[in-house]
Design a protein around this motif. Structure first.
Motif, PDB file in Angstrom:
ATOM      1  N   ASP A  48       0.837  -1.206   0.000  1.00 55.03           N
ATOM      2  CA  ASP A  48       0.000   0.000   0.000  1.00 55.03           C
ATOM      3  C   ASP A  48       0.868   1.252   0.000  1.00 55.03           C
ATOM      4  O   ASP A  48       0.585   2.223  -0.737  1.00 55.03           O
ATOM      5  CB  ASP A  48      -0.912   0.001   1.231  1.00 55.03           C
ATOM      6  N   ALA A  49       1.958   1.246   0.831  1.00 51.58           N
ATOM      7  CA  ALA A  49       2.823   2.424   0.873  1.00 51.58           C
ATOM      8  C   ALA A  49       3.506   2.646  -0.468  1.00 51.58           C
ATOM      9  O   ALA A  49       3.601   3.786  -0.953  1.00 51.58           O
ATOM     10  CB  ALA A  49       3.857   2.248   1.983  1.00 51.58           C
ATOM     11  N   SER A  50       3.979   1.535  -1.089  1.00 53.96           N
ATOM     12  CA  SER A  50       4.636   1.664  -2.391  1.00 53.96           C
ATOM     13  C   SER A  50       3.661   2.187  -3.426  1.00 53.96           C
ATOM     14  O   SER A  50       4.010   3.041  -4.267  1.00 53.96           O
ATOM     15  CB  SER A  50       5.194   0.311  -2.824  1.00 53.96           C
ATOM     16  N   HIS A  51       2.438   1.686  -3.378  1.00 53.93           N
ATOM     17  CA  HIS A  51       1.435   2.131  -4.354  1.00 53.93           C
ATOM     18  C   HIS A  51       1.106   3.611  -4.151  1.00 53.93           C
ATOM     19  O   HIS A  51       0.996   4.379  -5.131  1.00 53.93           O
ATOM     20  CB  HIS A  51       0.176   1.275  -4.213  1.00 53.93           C
ATOM     21  N   GLU A  52       0.965   4.019  -2.877  1.00 54.28           N
ATOM     22  CA  GLU A  52       0.616   5.409  -2.614  1.00 54.28           C
ATOM     23  C   GLU A  52       1.772   6.351  -2.938  1.00 54.28           C
ATOM     24  O   GLU A  52       1.555   7.518  -3.287  1.00 54.28           O
ATOM     25  CB  GLU A  52       0.207   5.566  -1.142  1.00 54.28           C
ATOM     26  N   LEU A  53       3.021   5.876  -2.800  1.00 57.58           N
ATOM     27  CA  LEU A  53       4.163   6.744  -3.069  1.00 57.58           C
ATOM     28  C   LEU A  53       4.397   6.969  -4.553  1.00 57.58           C
ATOM     29  O   LEU A  53       5.098   7.924  -4.930  1.00 57.58           O
ATOM     30  CB  LEU A  53       5.435   6.145  -2.453  1.00 57.58           C
ATOM     31  N   ARG A  54       3.820   6.097  -5.378  1.00 58.97           N
ATOM     32  CA  ARG A  54       4.064   6.253  -6.821  1.00 58.97           C
ATOM     33  C   ARG A  54       3.512   7.577  -7.333  1.00 58.97           C
ATOM     34  O   ARG A  54       4.143   8.240  -8.167  1.00 58.97           O
ATOM     35  CB  ARG A  54       3.439   5.085  -7.570  1.00 58.97           C
ATOM     36  N   THR A  55       2.357   7.968  -6.854  1.00 54.51           N
ATOM     37  CA  THR A  55       1.735   9.208  -7.354  1.00 54.51           C
ATOM     38  C   THR A  55       2.528  10.457  -6.962  1.00 54.51           C
ATOM     39  O   THR A  55       2.861  11.285  -7.842  1.00 54.51           O
ATOM     40  CB  THR A  55       0.290   9.315  -6.846  1.00 54.51           C
ATOM     41  N   PRO A  56       2.866  10.640  -5.674  1.00 58.87           N
ATOM     42  CA  PRO A  56       3.655  11.846  -5.363  1.00 58.87           C
ATOM     43  C   PRO A  56       5.031  11.836  -6.015  1.00 58.87           C
ATOM     44  O   PRO A  56       5.549  12.896  -6.396  1.00 58.87           O
ATOM     45  CB  PRO A  56       3.759  11.825  -3.829  1.00 58.87           C
ATOM     46  N   LEU A  57       5.653  10.663  -6.153  1.00 61.74           N
ATOM     47  CA  LEU A  57       6.953  10.619  -6.821  1.00 61.74           C
ATOM     48  C   LEU A  57       6.818  11.004  -8.293  1.00 61.74           C
ATOM     49  O   LEU A  57       7.692  11.696  -8.846  1.00 61.74           O
ATOM     50  CB  LEU A  57       7.549   9.213  -6.692  1.00 61.74           C
ATOM     51  N   ALA A  58       5.752  10.529  -8.923  1.00 60.02           N
ATOM     52  CA  ALA A  58       5.527  10.932 -10.321  1.00 60.02           C
ATOM     53  C   ALA A  58       5.311  12.436 -10.418  1.00 60.02           C
ATOM     54  O   ALA A  58       5.780  13.094 -11.368  1.00 60.02           O
ATOM     55  CB  ALA A  58       4.330  10.167 -10.888  1.00 60.02           C
ATOM     56  N   SER A  59       4.610  13.001  -9.425  1.00 57.62           N
ATOM     57  CA  SER A  59       4.380  14.454  -9.430  1.00 57.62           C
ATOM     58  C   SER A  59       5.696  15.209  -9.246  1.00 57.62           C
ATOM     59  O   SER A  59       5.959  16.212  -9.930  1.00 57.62           O
ATOM     60  CB  SER A  59       3.396  14.829  -8.316  1.00 57.62           C
ATOM     61  N   ILE A  60       6.517  14.733  -8.313  1.00 58.92           N
ATOM     62  CA  ILE A  60       7.809  15.398  -8.095  1.00 58.92           C
ATOM     63  C   ILE A  60       8.642  15.352  -9.362  1.00 58.92           C
ATOM     64  O   ILE A  60       9.246  16.370  -9.765  1.00 58.92           O
ATOM     65  CB  ILE A  60       8.553  14.716  -6.920  1.00 58.92           C
ATOM     66  N   ARG A  61       8.683  14.173 -10.010  1.00 55.57           N
ATOM     67  CA  ARG A  61       9.474  14.067 -11.227  1.00 55.57           C
ATOM     68  C   ARG A  61       8.897  14.965 -12.327  1.00 55.57           C
ATOM     69  O   ARG A  61       9.632  15.617 -13.080  1.00 55.57           O
ATOM     70  CB  ARG A  61       9.503  12.608 -11.685  1.00 55.57           C
ATOM     71  N   GLY A  62       7.572  15.020 -12.434  1.00 52.23           N
ATOM     72  CA  GLY A  62       6.946  15.853 -13.475  1.00 52.23           C
ATOM     73  C   GLY A  62       7.205  17.323 -13.268  1.00 52.23           C
ATOM     74  O   GLY A  62       7.555  18.052 -14.210  1.00 52.23           O
ATOM     75  N   TYR A  63       7.023  17.781 -11.999  1.00 47.99           N
ATOM     76  CA  TYR A  63       7.258  19.200 -11.735  1.00 47.99           C
ATOM     77  C   TYR A  63       8.725  19.570 -11.918  1.00 47.99           C
ATOM     78  O   TYR A  63       9.052  20.674 -12.383  1.00 47.99           O
ATOM     79  CB  TYR A  63       6.802  19.546 -10.316  1.00 47.99           C
TER      80      TYR A  63
END
Length: 480
Positions: free
Chosen positions: A253-268
């Motif tokens: 669950d933690a890995s799944h939830e971290l994917r979205t903020p990490l993708a946002s950090i990389r995108g920004y």
């Protein structure tokens, strides 16, 4: 059994010796009493014969014993006029030969009351008396005594052997019956020891039968104690499994939830780097943020993959040609380290198995990346595929510095590091080999490593079902 039988044998031997000695002494005493009485009688007979001698009848041992019906009676007479000897047998009276008489007189000279063995006649107890200058030697056969003793020893020997055999059988049966609960305990412990208890959901259902776990007996107490121990271990394993499942769900669950903020950090960060007017320090910081977000994303993806593999997910089975997969894996790895020497050895015919092509490709990629990362430039890395009997085998060999034993023992653990044994040139999460092992385990295979300085080989073996392999075993390979 050896101790009991040996102790009882010693007792029986002592009893036999005492019995034989007592009976032998008793029989010898009776024989001597009988010999004393008969010696008195033969002395009287000699007196009578001496009177007859005066009347003209010669006095010989045979004449003295004439009419005596006492088989085994021996008489020898020595006087100034001559010496004669005779023996009463069941068939009559027999004169002694010269050699027999000589042996008799030699024994008398040594001891007046002794035993003597006469050739052809047997053993005799003898005694000597004298009357009127005549030496009278009287003897009785010891055959009856010796026969009785021989019969007694035979009976004792047979009875002893029979008793020891019966004792051995009785002891063996008693021991086997008494130790039957321990055999049940050993069987239960062996079956439990053969169960895989290191990971996964485990339930220990083996128990010592209640009939063999009676706490009122010493051996039964062992079975009851083992059952109590197995109950405790089973509860502990169930608790461990619940904790592992809870932790696995948390990681997933933690890995799944971290994917979205990490993708946002990389995108920004990527979006911000498009601004050409950024100060140099800000641009450097954004580049570092982007690099670390990529590394964090890889770590999260690896953790999520491991969690799903532990749950039995993520594998989609199909037909896979390991030879083709190895060629593609080496083609992908070669450009990442052009300073290494890359070789491949695959059979001419395909090695087909049922598995997840993408995950199997990841196994090969991780093994090649591990060999590339932990070896210096100029190292030769060889990837080979073969079919050995009912197994498909993938080997990755390198002639690098090798792996130290302490590191090798935990090489496939999660977050394992090889810094102490190999020159580490690039960063990593320490999950590559753990992922490879999880994928191999999911395909019911095995992965091992053998390493010495200059010779390190990772070996992966997959079982082949009858329908999954084609071609002949171990055809000639080709090197590139």
């Amino acid at each position: 059994m050896a101790a009991v039988i040996g102790f009882v044998s010693l007792i029986l031997i002592i009893v036999a010796v005492i019995t034989s000695a007592t009976l032998g002494t008793s029989l010898e005493g009776r024989l001597q009493d009988q010999l004393s009485r008969i010696a008195s009688q033969t002395t009287v007979l000699v007196k009578q014969a001496q009177i007859l001698t005066v009347a003209g009848r010669p006095m010989t041992a045979q004449n003295v014993l004439a009419g005596q019906n006492y088989p085994g009676l021996l008489l020898a007479i020595a006087s100034d006029t001559g010496a004669t000897g005779a023996l009463v047998t069941s068939e009559g009276t027999t004169a002694l030969t010269d050699s027999q008489f000589e042996a008799l007189t030699d024994a008398v000279n040594k001891s007046p009351s002794t035993s003597v063995d006469l050739d052809g006649l047997g053993s005799f107890s003898i005694t000597v008396r004298e009357y009127g200058g005549i030496g009278i030697i009287t003897g009785l056969s010891r055959d009856e005594v010796q026969g009785t003793m021989a019969q007694l020893l035979t009976v004792i020997t047979l009875a002893t052997l029979g008793g020891l055999i019966l004792l051995a059988l009785t002891t063996a049966i008693t021991i086997r019956v008494s130790l039957r609960p321990l055999r049940a305990v050993a069987g239960t412990a062996t079956r439990v020891a053969n169960q895989p208890l290191d990971r996964g959901e485990v339930t220990i259902t083996e128990r010592v039968p209640a009939s063999e776990a009676d706490p009122r007996t010493e051996t039964g107490m062992v079975g009851a104690a083992l059952n109590t121990l197995l109950d405790h271990v089973n509860d502990s394993l169930a608790s461990r499994q619940k904790n592992e499942e809870r932790m696995r769900r948390f990681v997933a669950d933690a890995s799944h939830e971290l994917r979205t903020p990490l993708a946002s950090i990389r995108g920004y960060s990527e979006l911000s780097l498009r601004d050409r007017e950024l100060p140099e320090n800000t641009q450097t910081a954004l580049e570092r943020i982007q690099a670390q977000s990529l590394r964090m994303t890889r770590l999260v993806e690896d953790l999520l993959l491991l969690a799903r593999l532990d749950e039995g997910q993520e594998l989609v089975h199909g037909t896979v040609d390991l030879a083709q997969l190895a060629l593609e894996g080496l083609a992908d790895a070669r450009p990442t380290a052009p300073e290494h020497h890359w070789n491949i050895n695959v059979p001419e015919q395909p090695v087909i198995m049922l598995g997840d092509a993408g995950r199997l490709h990841q196994v090969v990629a991780n093994l090649l990346a591990n060999a590339r990362t932990h070896t210096p430039a100029g190292t030769t890395i060889t990837l080979s595929v073969a079919r050995e009997r009912d197994e498909a085998v993938i080997r990755v060999h390198d002639d690098g510095p090798g792996i130290e034993p302490p590191v090798r023992d935990e090489l496939f653990a999660r977050f394992a590091r090889g810094d102490s044994s190999r020159a580490r040139q690039t960063g990593g999460t320490g999950l590559g080999l753990a992922i490879a092992k999880a994928i191999v385990d999911g395909h019911h295979g095995t992965i091992t490593v053998d390493s010495t300085p200059g010779d390190t080989t990772f070996t992966v073996r997959f079982p082949l079902t009858p329908a999954s392999g084609t071609g002949e075993a171990d055809p000639a390979g080709t090197a590139q």
